[in-house]
Every structure is written in C-alpha cells, then in structure tokens.
Design a protein around this motif. Structure first.
Motif, mmCIF file in Angstrom:
data_model
loop_
_atom_site.group_PDB
_atom_site.id
_atom_site.type_symbol
_atom_site.label_atom_id
_atom_site.label_comp_id
_atom_site.label_asym_id
_atom_site.label_seq_id
_atom_site.Cartn_x
_atom_site.Cartn_y
_atom_site.Cartn_z
ATOM 1 N N ASN A 19 0.831 -1.198 0.000
ATOM 2 C CA ASN A 19 0.000 0.000 0.000
ATOM 3 C C ASN A 19 0.869 1.253 0.000
ATOM 4 O O ASN A 19 1.883 1.319 0.694
ATOM 5 N N ALA A 20 0.424 2.240 -0.794
ATOM 6 C CA ALA A 20 1.097 3.543 -0.832
ATOM 7 C C ALA A 20 0.066 4.619 -0.552
ATOM 8 O O ALA A 20 -0.410 5.313 -1.464
ATOM 9 N N GLY A 21 -0.303 4.759 0.717
ATOM 10 C CA GLY A 21 -1.210 5.809 1.137
ATOM 11 C C GLY A 21 -2.633 5.664 0.654
ATOM 12 O O GLY A 21 -3.390 6.638 0.650
ATOM 13 N N HIS A 22 -3.051 4.456 0.265
ATOM 14 C CA HIS A 22 -4.358 4.249 -0.327
ATOM 15 C C HIS A 22 -5.346 3.718 0.710
ATOM 16 O O HIS A 22 -4.973 3.290 1.807
ATOM 17 N N VAL A 23 -6.622 3.788 0.330
ATOM 18 C CA VAL A 23 -7.686 3.237 1.175
ATOM 19 C C VAL A 23 -7.487 1.730 1.285
ATOM 20 O O VAL A 23 -7.288 1.047 0.271
ATOM 21 N N PRO A 24 -7.512 1.147 2.501
ATOM 22 C CA PRO A 24 -7.316 -0.297 2.638
ATOM 23 C C PRO A 24 -8.448 -1.082 1.993
ATOM 24 O O PRO A 24 -9.583 -0.603 1.921
ATOM 25 N N PRO A 25 -8.162 -2.306 1.541
ATOM 26 C CA PRO A 25 -9.198 -3.110 0.895
ATOM 27 C C PRO A 25 -10.038 -3.866 1.923
ATOM 28 O O PRO A 25 -9.709 -3.941 3.101
ATOM 29 N N VAL A 26 -11.128 -4.427 1.428
ATOM 30 C CA VAL A 26 -12.025 -5.243 2.240
ATOM 31 C C VAL A 26 -11.977 -6.662 1.703
ATOM 32 O O VAL A 26 -12.070 -6.888 0.491
ATOM 33 N N LEU A 27 -11.828 -7.635 2.608
ATOM 34 C CA LEU A 27 -11.824 -9.043 2.249
ATOM 35 C C LEU A 27 -13.070 -9.689 2.827
ATOM 36 O O LEU A 27 -13.281 -9.668 4.052
ATOM 37 N N VAL A 28 -13.899 -10.224 1.960
ATOM 38 C CA VAL A 28 -15.130 -10.896 2.370
ATOM 39 C C VAL A 28 -14.857 -12.396 2.394
ATOM 40 O O VAL A 28 -14.599 -12.996 1.344
ATOM 41 N N ARG A 29 -14.914 -12.984 3.578
ATOM 42 C CA ARG A 29 -14.626 -14.401 3.740
ATOM 43 C C ARG A 29 -15.822 -15.224 3.281
ATOM 44 O O ARG A 29 -16.962 -14.957 3.672
ATOM 45 N N ALA A 30 -15.534 -16.236 2.442
ATOM 46 C CA ALA A 30 -16.608 -17.101 1.963
ATOM 47 C C ALA A 30 -17.145 -18.002 3.063
ATOM 48 O O ALA A 30 -18.299 -18.442 3.006
ATOM 49 N N ALA A 31 -16.336 -18.271 4.082
ATOM 50 C CA ALA A 31 -16.765 -19.197 5.132
ATOM 51 C C ALA A 31 -17.947 -18.647 5.918
ATOM 52 O O ALA A 31 -18.920 -19.380 6.190
ATOM 53 N N ASP A 32 -17.903 -17.395 6.322
ATOM 54 C CA ASP A 32 -18.976 -16.834 7.145
ATOM 55 C C ASP A 32 -19.624 -15.598 6.516
ATOM 56 O O ASP A 32 -20.527 -15.002 7.125
ATOM 57 N N GLY A 33 -19.179 -15.159 5.311
ATOM 58 C CA GLY A 33 -19.780 -13.999 4.664
ATOM 59 C C GLY A 33 -19.476 -12.685 5.345
ATOM 60 O O GLY A 33 -20.148 -11.679 5.095
ATOM 61 N N ARG A 34 -18.468 -12.661 6.197
ATOM 62 C CA ARG A 34 -18.138 -11.462 6.953
ATOM 63 C C ARG A 34 -17.101 -10.647 6.182
ATOM 64 O O ARG A 34 -16.139 -11.176 5.648
ATOM 65 N N GLY A 35 -17.307 -9.318 6.154
ATOM 66 C CA GLY A 35 -16.358 -8.430 5.511
ATOM 67 C C GLY A 35 -15.436 -7.802 6.533
ATOM 68 O O GLY A 35 -15.892 -7.285 7.551
ATOM 69 N N GLU A 36 -14.150 -7.867 6.282
ATOM 70 C CA GLU A 36 -13.171 -7.294 7.198
ATOM 71 C C GLU A 36 -12.235 -6.356 6.446
ATOM 72 O O GLU A 36 -11.874 -6.587 5.298
ATOM 73 N N LEU A 37 -11.876 -5.271 7.116
ATOM 74 C CA LEU A 37 -10.938 -4.303 6.558
ATOM 75 C C LEU A 37 -9.525 -4.793 6.846
ATOM 76 O O LEU A 37 -9.151 -4.976 8.008
ATOM 77 N N LEU A 38 -8.740 -5.068 5.812
ATOM 78 C CA LEU A 38 -7.400 -5.602 5.998
ATOM 79 C C LEU A 38 -6.488 -4.546 6.618
ATOM 80 O O LEU A 38 -6.485 -3.382 6.205
ATOM 81 N N ASP A 39 -5.743 -4.977 7.603
ATOM 82 C CA ASP A 39 -4.812 -4.088 8.303
ATOM 83 C C ASP A 39 -3.479 -4.090 7.554
ATOM 84 O O ASP A 39 -2.684 -5.026 7.670
ATOM 85 N N LEU A 40 -3.236 -3.041 6.794
ATOM 86 C CA LEU A 40 -2.019 -2.925 5.988
ATOM 87 C C LEU A 40 -1.229 -1.712 6.434
ATOM 88 O O LEU A 40 -1.801 -0.721 6.909
ATOM 89 N N PRO A 41 0.076 -1.760 6.283
ATOM 90 C CA PRO A 41 0.860 -0.538 6.499
ATOM 91 C C PRO A 41 0.386 0.548 5.538
ATOM 92 O O PRO A 41 0.287 0.323 4.334
ATOM 93 N N THR A 42 0.091 1.727 6.070
ATOM 94 C CA THR A 42 -0.475 2.781 5.239
ATOM 95 C C THR A 42 0.487 3.221 4.143
ATOM 96 O O THR A 42 0.129 3.336 2.969
ATOM 97 N N GLY A 43 1.736 3.435 4.507
ATOM 98 C CA GLY A 43 2.697 3.903 3.516
ATOM 99 C C GLY A 43 2.440 5.346 3.123
ATOM 100 O O GLY A 43 1.384 5.916 3.387
ATOM 101 N N ALA A 44 3.399 5.941 2.468
ATOM 102 C CA ALA A 44 3.266 7.320 1.997
ATOM 103 C C ALA A 44 2.823 7.319 0.549
ATOM 104 O O ALA A 44 3.085 6.369 -0.202
ATOM 105 N N PRO A 45 2.133 8.360 0.091
ATOM 106 C CA PRO A 45 1.726 8.420 -1.313
ATOM 107 C C PRO A 45 2.924 8.400 -2.256
ATOM 108 O O PRO A 45 4.036 8.802 -1.902
#
Length: 866
Positions: free
Chosen positions: A615-641
C-alpha cells in the motif's frame, strides 16, 4: 362609486396601483348601475403570473409570484402548485362569512382568527392536475393568506384562473394580485368592495389598444407561447376589478412605473403651458430638459437591457443554451427576429485556423427566435442547417471586417440582391422592408459567428445607438461563447484521453473473476486520475491494482496513464510488489514535485492460495470471507503516497480460501467532505458482505449503498471500484516436479509431462508440449548455476508450463544463423506456443509458455492424406 385608489407601492416608493388612462374626473356612483358609462380607466396592479401543467406542477413562475408568495422561480418550478400556492380555488372568505351572517374580517387586524388559509373543505371544484377538464371555464375569487417574509402580515389576494388548451397538453393559467390596498375611499358606503371578475375586452373603450397590451400580463414568455395564451385569455374573458358588482375596470400589469414617467408628464405640461403663454425661453428650456430626460431614459434602457442579457448568458458554458438565452432576451425587446450562426468547427468542438473566414467556410445555424406567426421561418431558414455565405452579402462583409453592419431599411432592390445570392432559399419575405443589424460574435480577435437582428417595418429602424448597443451585446456574447468553446474543446480532449487510458480489464483469469465500476466526479467533470487494472502474471497469478492521482483534469489523467503503463511494464517483468511501488515513486519524482498519487497493489496466487499486498497511502481493501460472509478491513501498512520519496513500502501476505472476495476502491467512494472516513469504510465492509447473485450485482450493491447516497451534490471525486472473486486452483489441476540440473533428467521430465497430459484428457497436446518442455528444460540444465530445476504444469483456461532455475541471466530470443549450433530453443517456443515469457523468480528466473486447451483433433479417415 367613490374614487378608486391603490395602495401598492412602486419600485421607488410611489403609489402606482391605479391611474386613469385618460385624466378623467372622479365619477360618483349613479343611482342605476346599468346607466354607468363605459370606463377607460385601467387598474394597474402588480400581478403574479403562474402556469401549471397537466400534472399539477408549476411550469412558469414570474417575479410577481415570488413577491406575492415568497418563493423564487427555481424553488417553485417543478413543485406541485397546491403545496406552494393557495390559489387552487379557495372561495371568497368574505362571501362565506356573509352567507353565515357573520361580519367580514378586517384584513388590517393580524389577530383576527378568520385570517389564514381556509380548510380544504372550503375549496371549490378547481383542481390542478391531469384532470384539468374539471375547469372548463375561467373562475376567480379571493382569499386571505399571510406573507412568509413580511412578518406574516395578512394579505387579501385576488385571483383569476384560466383553463388553457393547446401545445403542451392541458394547463392552467393563474393570475393573482395583492388586493389589500385595493379598497374604496374611507368615506364610501360600508358595502363597497373590490372583487376579481371577467369581462369581454370589447366592453371597454379602446378595446384594440387593450388587446395589444394583453401580452404584457405574460412576462418572460416566448412570443409564440405568450401569443397563444393571450388569444385564449381574450376569448375566455379579460381580467377585471369589479367594484361592488357595478363597475368593472380592466386589469393591466404594473411591473413598476418609474418616476421618469411622472417627470416626463410634468415636463410636457410645462412645455404646453409655456407655449400657451408664448414664453419662448420657457418653451426652449422645457424642451431641452425633456430631450435630456429622453436621452437619459434611452441610455438607461440600453444599460438595463445589456445588464439583463449579461446576467442570462453568463450562467452556462453550454453553447446552445447560451445562444438560446441571448435570443430570448433580444426578442421582442430589441428586435423582432434574431438568427445566430456559428462556425461549423465551433459547434463540433474542433480547432480552426486563425484569420478571417473564407467563402468556403461553413456556418451552422444554431438558433432562430422571432415573433412572427409560427412556422414562417422554419422552411426557409431551418435550425441545424450548415451553409456557406455568399461574398456579396452584408453577412460575409461583417465576418471579414469584424464590424457591425447596419441596414436602416432593406429596400426591395437590396432584398432581391441578397436573396439572389442564396439559390435554395427565398429570403425576400423575411428581409424586405425590415431594418437589419448584423453583429459579429468575436473574441480574442477570432470570429466565431454572427447574429442577424431584424425589426418589422412598423417599428423604429435600427440607428447608430442601436448599433453601439448591439456591438456591446455581441462582444459580451462572443466572450462567453469563446469560453464555452474553449471549455468544450478542453473537455473533448480530456474525454478522449480519459477514454484511451482505462484498461480493457479481463474479467476471467486463472482462478480469479473480476468486476469493475467507474463513476466520474459530478462537480469537477468526469476527467480524473482514478484507475484500476488487472494484469496476468506468470504462474497463473494475477495483479490487482487500484490507484488515484491527486487532482482532476488533463494533467491528472496524463499522469495516471503514465503510472498505469509503468505498473503493467514492471509487473510483466515479474517485479515484486514492493519494488513496483518503489519504481512508481521514482517515476513520479522525475515527472515533477507536484505529482502525488496513492496506489494499492495486490498479487493473487491461486496455487498457493495467498494474497500479497503493498500500500502507498491508499484506502485499505475489504476481504469478504466465503466461510462466514463477513467483511473485514485488511490491516495494511499505510505507507506514503507515491511521489513523496524516501519512504519504505512493506508487503503483507494474507492467506485466502476459494470463494473469498477482495474489494478495492478509491477514496471517492468512502470519503465525503465533513464526514469521518471511518463511517464510509464501515459502510463499505457492510455493503461488500451483502450476498449477490453475480459479481456485477455485488458491485452495484456497493455503489447504491455508498456512492448513490452522496451523489450528485456531495460527491465531488471520481470513484474506481475493483472486485475480485478468488476462486483458487484445484490441487488436481497442478503438477509440480523437481529435477536435478543434469541432462539425463530431461528424458524423465518429458515422460512425466506426457503421462500427466494423458490423465487430464489433453493427449492431443502431448507432442507439442513434450517438445517445448524439452527445449526449455535443456536450456535451464545447461545454464543453471546450481540445481534443482522446478517444472510446474497447470491446467486452467490454458495449459501453462513453467520452468524455474537458479540462473540469474534471462534468456533472449535470437535469430540463429544456419551454421550456429545453439540459439534455436526459444525460437521453437515462440513459434509453437500461444504465449511465452520470462520473469525473475527470487535470485533465479522462470521461463513459461502457454498452449490453448482445445478439443482433440479427430483421427483422419483411413486412406486420407494429412
């Protein structure tokens, strides 16, 4: 009847509610109402003019309506009439109370409980809406209401309602006036009152003059529209003020009688008195003062006209709308007909050579506005036609010189001469005996077009002052048109750039299915720096990219194109995600200090079931798990633009399962000015987890939940959305072997590959695949620094073969000479494989090739020739 006096103040404070057309003595009410002589007095009252369409919505709202009901035109037009205007048939409150034996309310008493709107039950059968047939005859009345701005003081409103028929469907015309000050003198009998009524206009003296003034009741309407409505009003009945049901006074609108009218009348009286007294000096002084007053009035009228036109034409950058506004302002106030022509290149949004136009220059007729009978101009000079201008005409001379051309009166000979230059059109009926003014539309010494203004023969001809006024009008219009032209040209260039940059995303790749959405910004135009991309990588891997260049316009779109190209180039070389962002950062710094961008780069490996994200200063992605259908925001290093420089980028590896969905977007989807971005991210997680029948449905769900909630007023940034369903790769479709770096292992590898192809039902590819594996593996064994050598075979939408060794040097395709002993291996691969390539793999390299997976060729019939 007592003297009628008005209480409606004019624009400068004087009372102008009524004045006699001829200065007659005040009449006393006769014993017999029928014996009343016809009156020529006219009741001048400020009128509210409203038109309601067949759906019950307001389609026309005059300035008088704003003053009476407290709503501006942009607030009223398009709204239901019954919501904003209690003129849908409220009966006379005074009459209702009289029938009940009660005293009528005093409108001056704000505490009277009877004041205010009546209940719906008190309305007569006058409805606004599709069923306008219920109103077949005009009706009138009065009601009490409180003005929303004037401390809610009570108003006694008179109203006239007309049913209208004609083009545009069923409609209703409403005229309303504040009748609070329209009362007889205080010493009149208590039964005196003023009511709204109708009468034939022929019931009054000077009926023809009265009919001519009727269009004044319909301000800011086109001549054709106003003429049709005026004809129906004359047929149904002229609006009148009725005094105690005995005397009827025709209503004429009071748009504000300026004080110079009173001043001019005083000067005229002074001149007449001086002539009667034979005082030459007094006569000369009065005439000089009168002349000065007329010149002042004429100058003020022209300034007001130019100011009004300037206010209209500066409200839009749309060429057609601007010219339409100019034409409607000119007709009939300044001229009786106006036609506007523009260069064909201006209309098309193209560039053209500087300098005066040529005889071959095409001119596009954009608008025609006139107050003649409908259809007279349509066949002769249709709108939308492109034509050239003959050289010996005032129009072409105006284009060449760039100066206005004034023809005080087009004579018969001149009309014939001009019409003879246009072989396909007979312009004589439109030009002859009229006054003509041709105005060039120029800006920055460039001729964009011209306007042709005409006046009827019975109207004063254009003079030098009109030419000066027209030149100022054309100069202002030309500048606005040039701004609109440059804006259209820039927008066209930006749109072309924007359309050429977005990638052709492959929806289905090995183990991965994608869907995308792009929404342009609503305020700053659709040109922005948001982008997304999917890139096929060696080893059935897929790179998923979303980026956002800060800013809007051509520069942002151009930088976005350069960054996207750099990403695809580095990804094709097998560059690691962290090095891809490092390369983008270096490129941005070389482009300039003011270039900044954010980027999220992910690599999906369906064989290893993992994601690598940087990641380079971007909005973090969301991963939707097929097992339970839950959406989670991935914790990534933010980084600089990208573009900041001297910052480190990190890579995070996330294990995934088949069926998981990755959602990547730009900040325009989740961030709105004045709101916490965390709210948008939470909404993104929730909407991304919503079950959907397809990937497209899932994207639409997210857009509706987030972008639609803020569009179009609040969302000002572009939106790029990329969703990927991570399908994974079945273990049975992947075969991996490791061989020692020895020539003898090539034979064993060929045998294992042929056996696996047979088990997959791909025996028809065995011969070609065996040859290609032999060539690539032989090169790897010969040039590898050390072993082992890995061979991987993957069955997906294509048959993929990868050979990985520890040799650092990438092989190069060469054109081997006939006597060369080596160098033909990659030539064979290039000829037989559908695609092939090389990439870095750690400290080694990978050579891969693909073959199409098609049905096995049928066996030839016995005796046939191959």
């Amino acid at each position: 009847m007592g003297a009628y006096r008005g209480g409606a103040p004019g624009p400068e404070g004087e009372t102008v509610a009524s004045h006699p057309a001829h200065q007659e003595p005040v009449r006393q009410r006769p014993e017999d109402p029928e014996a009343l002589p016809p009156t020529t007095a006219s009741g001048r009252v400020p009128l509210a003019v409203i038109v309601v369409d067949g759906a019950g919505l307001v389609s026309h709202w005059s300035i008088g309506a704003r003053r009476l009901f407290g709503l501006a035109a942009d607030e009223a037009v398009g709204r239901p009439a019954t919501e904003i205007m209690p003129v849908s048939g409220v009966i006379d409150r005074a009459a209702e109370l009289a029938e009940a034996g009660a005293e009528p309310p005093d409108p001056k008493d704000p505490t009277t409980a009877a004041l205010g709107r009546l209940d719906p039950e008190a309305r007569v059968d006058v409805l606004f809406g599709a069923d306008t047939a219920e109103l077949t005859q005009p009706t009138s009345g009065r009601f009490w209401t409180r003005h929303p701005e004037r401390d809610r003081c009570p108003s006694d409103v008179l109203w006239w309602v007309y049913p209208l028929r004609g083009p545009g469907g069923a409609r209703v015309l409403v005229l309303a006036a504040d009748g609070s000050g329209l009362r007889p003198d205080a010493d009149d009998e208590p039964g005196e009152r003023v009511a709204a009524a109708f009468a034939a206009h022929t019931d009054f003296a000077e009926a023809a003059e009265l009919a001519k003034r009727l269009p004044e009741i319909l301000p800011r309407m086109s001549p054709a529209e106003g003429g049709r409505i005026a004809a129906q009003v004359l047929r149904l009945g002229y609006p009148v003020l009725e005094f105690s049901r005995s005397t009827r006074v025709p209503v004429t609108p009071d748009w504000g009688v300026p004080r110079r009218v009173t001043r001019r009348a005083r000067l005229l009286r002074a001149a007449e008195e001086a002539r009667a007294a034979a005082d030459d000096e007094a006569v000369a002084a009065a005439e000089a003062e009168l002349l000065s007053d007329l010149e002042h009035a004429a100058a003020r009228e022209r300034l007001e006209f130019l100011n009004e036109v300037s206010a209209r034409i500066g409200s839009s950058l749309d060429l057609h709308r601007t010219l339409t506004e100019i034409s409607r302002a000119v007709v009939p106030r300044f001229g009786d007909a106006v036609g506007t022509y523009l260069r064909e290149e201006v209309v098309a949004g193209e560039r053209f050579a500087d300098g005066p136009p040529f005889a071959s220059t095409l001119w596009h007729r954009v608008t025609i506005e006139h107050d003649d009978e409908p259809g007279r101009w349509d066949d002769v000079v249709p709108v939308g036609e492109s034509t050239t201008l003959p050289v010996q005409t005032p129009f072409f001379r105006c284009m060449v010189t760039g100066e206005p051309i004034l023809v005080p009166r087009v004579t018969q000979e001149m009309g014939d001469a001009i019409a003879s230059r246009f072989e396909k059109r007979d312009l004589r009926p439109l030009l002859t005996h009229r006054s003509m003014l041709v105005l060039p539309l120029t800006a920055r010494r460039v001729v964009l077009g011209f306007m042709v203004l005409l006046r009827h023969a019975d109207r004063d001809a254009f003079d030098d002052m009109d030419r000066s006024t027209g030149a100022q009008l054309a100069a202002r219009a030309g500048l606005v048109l040039d701004n609109a032209r440059l804006y259209t040209l820039q927008e066209s260039l930006a749109d072309t750039l924007q359309d050429s940059v977005p990638p052709r995303v492959t929806r289905r790749m090995a183990g991965c299915e994608t869907a995308t959405r792009y929404l342009p910004g609503t305020r700053l135009g659709r040109v922005g720096g948001d982008w997304f991309d999917t890139i096929r990588l060696p080893g059935c891997r897929t790179a998923l990219v979303v980026g956002d260049v800060m800013g809007h316009g051509i520069h942002s779109a151009a930088m976005m194109g350069q960054l996207r190209t750099a990403v695809r180039t580095m990804a094709a070389l097998g560059t690691e995600p962290v090095h891809v962002l490092r390369g983008l950062d270096d490129l941005a710094q070389r482009l300039g200090d003011h270039y900044l961008a954010t980027c999220l780069y992910a690599v999906y490996d369906p064989v290893g079931s993992e994601l690598q994200l940087t990641n380079a200063g971007h909005v973090p992605p969301v991963l939707v798990r097929a097992a339970d259908g839950r959406g989670e925001l991935l914790d990534l290093p933010t980084g600089a633009p990208i573009g900041v420089g001297r910052v480190a980028f990190g890579t995070v590896t996330v294990p995934v399962a088949p069926g998981d969905r990755l959602v990547m977007c730009t900040d325009g989807l989740v961030e709105v000015r004045g709101r916490d971005i965390g709210v948008g991210l939470a909404a993104l997680c929730e909407s991304a987890a919503h079950p959907a029948a397809s990937m497209d449905d899932a994207c639409d769900t997210i857009i509706r939940a987030l972008a639609a909630a803020t569009a179009p007023a609040e969302r000002k940034d572009d939106v790029a959305l990329l969703m990927a369903r991570l399908g994974g790769m079945p273990r049975g479709d992947v075969a991996t072997w490791h061989f020692d770096a020895e020539p003898a292992q090539v034979t064993r590898a060929r045998r294992l590959v042929v056996e696996r192809l047979a088990s997959w039902g791909l025996g028809h590819l065995a011969d070609t695949t065996e040859l290609l594996v032999s060539e690539v593996l032989t090169n790897a064994v010969r040039h590898a620094a050390r072993g082992p050598v890995r061979v991987r075979l993957v069955r997906a939408d294509a048959l993929l073969c990868e050979v990985t060794d520890h040799g650092p040097e990438l092989p190069v395709l060469r054109d081997a000479a006939p006597d060369d002993e080596a160098g033909r291996g990659l030539a064979v691969v290039s000829r037989l494989a559908r695609a092939w390539g090389t990439s870095r793999a750690g400290r080694g390299k990978t050579v891969w090739f693909e073959q199409s997976v098609g049905p096995a060729a049928p066996e030839p019939a016995p005796g046939s020739r191959r």
